[in-house]
Every structure is written in C-alpha cells, then in structure tokens.
Design an enzyme around this catalytic site. Structure first.
Site, PDB file in Angstrom:
ATOM      1  N   GLY A   1      -3.509   1.312   8.149  1.00  0.00           N
ATOM      2  CA  GLY A   1      -3.175   1.151   6.896  1.00  0.00           C
ATOM      3  C   GLY A   1      -2.606  -0.247   6.589  1.00  0.00           C
ATOM      4  O   GLY A   1      -2.134  -0.932   7.560  1.00  0.00           O
TER       5      GLY A   1
ATOM      6  N   ARG B   1      -9.915   2.421   9.753  1.00  0.00           N
ATOM      7  CA  ARG B   1      -9.740   3.144  10.836  1.00  0.00           C
ATOM      8  C   ARG B   1     -10.845   3.346  11.532  1.00  0.00           C
ATOM      9  O   ARG B   1     -12.094   3.186  10.977  1.00  0.00           O
ATOM     10  CB  ARG B   1      -8.999   4.440  10.418  1.00  0.00           C
ATOM     11  CG  ARG B   1      -7.892   4.367   9.570  1.00  0.00           C
ATOM     12  CD  ARG B   1      -6.722   5.592   9.583  1.00  0.00           C
ATOM     13  NE  ARG B   1      -5.571   5.063   9.438  1.00  0.00           N
ATOM     14  CZ  ARG B   1      -4.971   4.955   8.288  1.00  0.00           C
ATOM     15  NH1 ARG B   1      -5.532   5.317   6.955  1.00  0.00           N
ATOM     16  NH2 ARG B   1      -3.618   4.346   8.117  1.00  0.00           N
TER      17      ARG B   1
ATOM     18  N   GLY C   1      -0.226  -1.096  12.786  1.00  0.00           N
ATOM     19  CA  GLY C   1       0.857  -0.276  13.152  1.00  0.00           C
ATOM     20  C   GLY C   1       0.846   0.248  14.554  1.00  0.00           C
ATOM     21  O   GLY C   1      -0.101  -0.297  15.440  1.00  0.00           O
ATOM     22  N   ASP C   2       1.511   1.342  14.733  1.00  0.00           N
ATOM     23  CA  ASP C   2       1.583   1.446  16.382  1.00  0.00           C
ATOM     24  C   ASP C   2       0.100   2.309  16.545  1.00  0.00           C
ATOM     25  O   ASP C   2      -0.176   2.131  17.785  1.00  0.00           O
ATOM     26  CB  ASP C   2       2.745   2.654  16.548  1.00  0.00           C
ATOM     27  CG  ASP C   2       2.516   3.908  15.951  1.00  0.00           C
ATOM     28  OD1 ASP C   2       2.037   4.188  14.980  1.00  0.00           O
ATOM     29  OD2 ASP C   2       3.032   4.852  16.688  1.00  0.00           O
TER      30      ASP C   2
ATOM     31  N   THR D   1       2.966  -2.823   8.792  1.00  0.00           N
ATOM     32  CA  THR D   1       3.144  -1.358   8.348  1.00  0.00           C
ATOM     33  C   THR D   1       4.102  -1.402   7.095  1.00  0.00           C
ATOM     34  O   THR D   1       5.251  -1.796   7.442  1.00  0.00           O
ATOM     35  CB  THR D   1       2.924  -0.453   9.299  1.00  0.00           C
ATOM     36  OG1 THR D   1       3.469   0.811   8.739  1.00  0.00           O
ATOM     37  CG2 THR D   1       4.076  -0.847  10.283  1.00  0.00           C
ATOM     38  N   ILE D   2       3.921  -0.748   6.109  1.00  0.00           N
ATOM     39  CA  ILE D   2       4.865  -0.660   5.030  1.00  0.00           C
ATOM     40  C   ILE D   2       5.997   0.249   5.471  1.00  0.00           C
ATOM     41  O   ILE D   2       7.170   0.292   5.200  1.00  0.00           O
ATOM     42  CB  ILE D   2       4.342  -0.099   3.800  1.00  0.00           C
ATOM     43  CG1 ILE D   2       3.675   1.224   3.655  1.00  0.00           C
ATOM     44  CG2 ILE D   2       3.543  -1.084   2.975  1.00  0.00           C
ATOM     45  CD1 ILE D   2       3.462   1.934   2.413  1.00  0.00           C
ATOM     46  N   ASP D   3       5.763   1.322   6.419  1.00  0.00           N
ATOM     47  CA  ASP D   3       6.634   2.330   6.844  1.00  0.00           C
ATOM     48  C   ASP D   3       7.868   1.860   7.614  1.00  0.00           C
ATOM     49  O   ASP D   3       8.840   2.677   7.910  1.00  0.00           O
ATOM     50  CB  ASP D   3       5.902   3.324   7.581  1.00  0.00           C
ATOM     51  CG  ASP D   3       4.953   3.969   6.895  1.00  0.00           C
ATOM     52  OD1 ASP D   3       5.254   3.919   5.581  1.00  0.00           O
ATOM     53  OD2 ASP D   3       4.034   4.872   7.147  1.00  0.00           O
TER      54      ASP D   3
ATOM     55  N   ASP E   1       8.000   1.966  10.783  1.00  0.00           N
ATOM     56  CA  ASP E   1       8.408   2.792  11.860  1.00  0.00           C
ATOM     57  C   ASP E   1       7.950   2.409  13.209  1.00  0.00           C
ATOM     58  O   ASP E   1       7.378   3.239  14.118  1.00  0.00           O
ATOM     59  CB  ASP E   1       7.593   4.132  11.468  1.00  0.00           C
ATOM     60  CG  ASP E   1       6.148   3.969  11.119  1.00  0.00           C
ATOM     61  OD1 ASP E   1       5.702   2.858  11.116  1.00  0.00           O
ATOM     62  OD2 ASP E   1       5.515   5.083  11.273  1.00  0.00           O
TER      63      ASP E   1
ATOM     64  N   MET F   1       6.409   6.871   0.023  1.00  0.00           N
ATOM     65  CA  MET F   1       5.489   6.735   1.313  1.00  0.00           C
ATOM     66  C   MET F   1       6.531   6.797   2.600  1.00  0.00           C
ATOM     67  O   MET F   1       7.516   6.507   2.312  1.00  0.00           O
ATOM     68  CB  MET F   1       4.660   5.740   1.583  1.00  0.00           C
ATOM     69  CG  MET F   1       3.361   5.938   0.659  1.00  0.00           C
ATOM     70  SD  MET F   1       2.066   4.732   1.134  1.00  0.00           S
ATOM     71  CE  MET F   1       0.792   5.663   0.203  1.00  0.00           C
ATOM     72  N   GLY F   2       5.970   7.307   3.633  1.00  0.00           N
ATOM     73  CA  GLY F   2       6.822   7.252   5.058  1.00  0.00           C
ATOM     74  C   GLY F   2       6.928   8.524   5.292  1.00  0.00           C
ATOM     75  O   GLY F   2       7.927   9.385   5.553  1.00  0.00           O
ATOM     76  N   ARG F   3       5.752   9.090   5.677  1.00  0.00           N
ATOM     77  CA  ARG F   3       5.476  10.504   6.253  1.00  0.00           C
ATOM     78  C   ARG F   3       6.346  10.935   7.582  1.00  0.00           C
ATOM     79  O   ARG F   3       6.804  12.006   7.829  1.00  0.00           O
ATOM     80  CB  ARG F   3       4.173  11.107   6.372  1.00  0.00           C
ATOM     81  CG  ARG F   3       3.172  10.521   7.353  1.00  0.00           C
ATOM     82  CD  ARG F   3       1.844  11.097   7.185  1.00  0.00           C
ATOM     83  NE  ARG F   3       1.382  10.888   6.044  1.00  0.00           N
ATOM     84  CZ  ARG F   3       0.199  11.331   5.430  1.00  0.00           C
ATOM     85  NH1 ARG F   3      -0.177  12.474   6.260  1.00  0.00           N
ATOM     86  NH2 ARG F   3      -0.157  11.243   4.228  1.00  0.00           N
TER      87      ARG F   3
ATOM     88  N   SER G   1      20.694  12.376 -16.194  1.00  0.00           N
ATOM     89  CA  SER G   1      19.608  12.370 -15.418  1.00  0.00           C
ATOM     90  C   SER G   1      20.140  12.648 -14.022  1.00  0.00           C
ATOM     91  O   SER G   1      21.269  12.301 -13.608  1.00  0.00           O
ATOM     92  CB  SER G   1      19.000  11.071 -15.656  1.00  0.00           C
ATOM     93  OG  SER G   1      19.753  10.040 -15.003  1.00  0.00           O
TER      94      SER G   1
ATOM     95  N   HIS H   1      -0.306   5.098  -3.634  1.00  0.00           N
ATOM     96  CA  HIS H   1      -0.900   3.897  -2.881  1.00  0.00           C
ATOM     97  C   HIS H   1      -0.142   2.730  -3.800  1.00  0.00           C
ATOM     98  O   HIS H   1      -0.551   1.493  -3.259  1.00  0.00           O
ATOM     99  CB  HIS H   1      -2.215   4.114  -2.936  1.00  0.00           C
ATOM    100  CG  HIS H   1      -2.596   4.749  -1.745  1.00  0.00           C
ATOM    101  ND1 HIS H   1      -2.604   5.975  -1.586  1.00  0.00           N
ATOM    102  CD2 HIS H   1      -3.422   4.399  -0.433  1.00  0.00           C
ATOM    103  CE1 HIS H   1      -2.933   6.273  -0.376  1.00  0.00           C
ATOM    104  NE2 HIS H   1      -3.433   5.314   0.260  1.00  0.00           N
TER     105      HIS H   1
END
Ligand code: ADP
Length: 332
Positions: A11, A72, A102-103, A126-128, A130, A170-172, A221, A257
């Site tokens: 990613g 990928r 990423g990893d 990576t944006i996550d 992780d 994001m961040g599954r 709200s 995205h």
C-alpha cells in the site's frame, strides 16, 4: 558500496517520495550510484528500473503517492521468484536493496535475503502505523490529518441536522488512525480492533451512550469513528440498525482511499528524510536484514522480523483518556 537500488511496495503512503528523495540524495552525496525499480517487486522480476539522479527527485517531497509506483506481487512469495530477483540484482551489480513498504513488503525483503548475498534494508512506509518496533511509520501522520479534516467537516453538517454519523477510517488491523483522529476531533465514540467487544455489547454500549448524551446535551450531533472491516455486516448496515434503535437519523461516511493520498504533512516528510538518509548510512556501515526505526526520536536499525513479531499496542494512556471522556459524557 557502489550501487544501491530501491523500490516501493504494498500500500502506498504519503511521504514515500520524500523517502526516495532522501535515499537518492544521500547516495549521490557519498558517490553511490542509485537505481529505482518500478512497481514494487514486479520491477525486480521484470528488470524494470531506472538510474536515479538528482533531477529525478526534484520537486517530489510534497507529492503523495510514489514516483516509482507501488504494487503487490503475489508470485514473489515463491523461491523461484526470489532467485530471479537475486540474479537480476547481481546482473546490475547492486550491493544493497532498500524496500519502502509495510510488514508484507518486509517479509518479501527477508525472503529475498534467503536467496541473495547483497544487503537488504526495509523502511517502514504505511499509513496504518502497524509496524512493531518503530514509534511511527512514514505516511501515518498525514493519514490522521486527512481523516481529521474530513471528520471536522462532517461535524459541521452533523451539528446542523442533529444526526449521528459513523465515520469509517482505514486500519483494518490497527486502530492508530482511528484513535488519534477520534481524540483530535473530539469524536464521541471509537470502535477499533484493539478495543473490540462482541457486536451485541458494542451496539448496546453505543445506544446507551447516545441516550445518555442526549439527556445531557439535549439534541445534538454524535460522531462515532470506526475502523474499516470492524462491523461484520459493514458500516452502512450498522448505521441502519442505529437509526432504527435510536430513532435518530444515522449516516455512514466511508473515507476510503482519500486517506492514502494528499501532500505529506511535515512530520512525515521529516521522518522519511531522516530514515532515508540513515538507511544509506546503515548500508554503508554493513547493516543487512534490518528495518529502519525511530524510537524516542532516535533512528536505529532493528531486525526485519521484529516488524511482524508482535502486535504494536495503542498508547494505553490515550485509550484511557478517550474512555474517561466517554464516561464523563454519560454522567447525568
Ligand atoms: P504491505 O507491505 O503494505 O504490508 P502487502 O502485505 O500487500 O503490503 O505486501 C506487499 C508485497 O510484499 C506482496 O505483494 C508480496 O510481493 C510481498 N510479500 C508479502 N509477504 C510476503 C512473503 N511472506 N514472502 C515473500 N514476499 C512477500
């Protein structure tokens, strides 16, 4: 050290270009030739590369995405593919390969190192966020910022109509973007993988909280930040269920995205520059099979395996603060 090659894989993340720039300019400063493979590990298998010079990295620090493109490459998991890559690197006379990703990409780098005698160095992009072993990854700060500015905009309209909004970020596998964007936007509730309860408990928890908040604040709200893939039937279905149960209109907003794109914020540019320069100097010092990390503002090397050895934890103090504020809103 005569020749270094680099690629971006998996990613993409804002700041990858800043990292490419730092690697290229640091190589040139030390008189090292530098090559960029395009489309991740695919470029390594297809010999799709270009010689990178200073002019190639001019005016790219502010650009999202990656000038080398990312991809990928599922076939790269085979031993045959790693052997082809090793041969191609040797044909070009590469001494060290830098992998920004990423990893998953780091596992690819480790796999390659089992078949290739050159040096391999990973840079966490990576944006996550992780990746275990580093405080932050390249692209993470920009992703928080992007999510935050979207949540702020949603709040304006949420306030105007007194609605519930479910904002999917994001961040599954990791709640770093979710937790930080929720704290920074003063969201009323977060749902992230690390803090997940059973769906029934989660639903009842939100409904009770919305009830309590309504009693305390009157109609207003209510914003929930939720990470992607968390709710089994999807965030749209959760919004329908909440509308039904609370009788307040609930809308899903899936950021998707947009969080990958955009000009990197300063923290990502600085981190990418620091890590890129350090990666070249580490290669010159003979390091291999390592990733570049930053811990308490110190750049260091750690074995690639560290990145997938443990799950990186959310800051427990930040989680506590979110929980305390959540409980405070419930009080009569
Ligand atoms: P990320 O690097 O963002 O975590 P992926 O998990 O999709 O992204 O991995 C990127 C690429 O890394 C894969 O498409 C593949 O080419 C390579 N890769 C991932 N895991 C392995 C593995 N176990 N062995 C070899 N290559 C791998």
């Amino acid at each position: 050290m005569r020749k270094i090659a680099l690629l971006t894989s998996g990613g993409d993340a804002p700041g990858m270009n800043a990292c490419i720039r730092a690697i290229v300019l640091t190589c040139l400063r030390y008189g090292i030739e530098v090559y960029g493979y395009r489309h991740g590990y695919n470029g390594l298998l297809d010999q799709e590369y270009l010689n990178l010079r200073a002019k190639n990295v001019l005016n790219i620090i502010q650009r999202g995405g990656t000038i080398l493109r990312s991809a990928r490459c599922l076939t790269f998991k085979s031993d045959d593919a790693a052997k082809i890559a090793a041969k191609n690197l040797d044909i070009l006379g590469i001494d060290a390969l830098m992998v920004i990703g990423g990893d998953g990409s780091f596992r690819g780098a480790k796999h390659l190192s089992n078949h290739w005698g050159g040096q391999v160095i990973g840079l966490p992009g990576t944006i996550d966020n992780d990746i275990y072993g580093t405080d932050a990854t390249i692209g993470y700060y920009t992703a928080i910022e992007t999510a935050l500015s979207s949540i702020d905009k949603v709040r304006d309209t949420a306030d105007a109509f007194e609605r519930i909004f479910l904002i999917e970020v994001m961040g599954r596998h990791a709640g770093f973007i979710g937790l930080n964007a929720a704290i920074a936007s003063a969201a009323d509730q977060i749902m992230v993988p690390e803090l997940q309860r059973s769906c029934e408990d989660e639903l009842q928890n939100i409904i009770n909280h919305i009830d309590a908040v309504k009693r305390r604040r009157g109609t207003s709200s209510y914003i929930v930040v939720i990470t992607e893939n968390l709710w089994p039937e999807g965030v749209t279905k959760l919004a329908e269920t909440l509308t039904e149960k609370t009788q307040i209109e609930c809308r899903p907003v899936i950021l998707g995205h947009v969080q990958r794109g955009g000009s990197p914020v300063s923290q990502d540019r600085v981190l990418a520059t620091k890590m890129g320069a350090f990666a070249v100097e580490s290669a010159m010092a003979g390091e291999t099979g390592v990733m570049i990390t930053e811990v308490n503002q110190q750049v260091q090397c750690a074995p690639l395996e560290v990145s997938w050895s443990k799950q990186k934890e959310l800051d427990p103090y930040l989680v506590k603060i979110q929980q305390d504020l959540f409980d405070l809103l419930k009080r009569p």
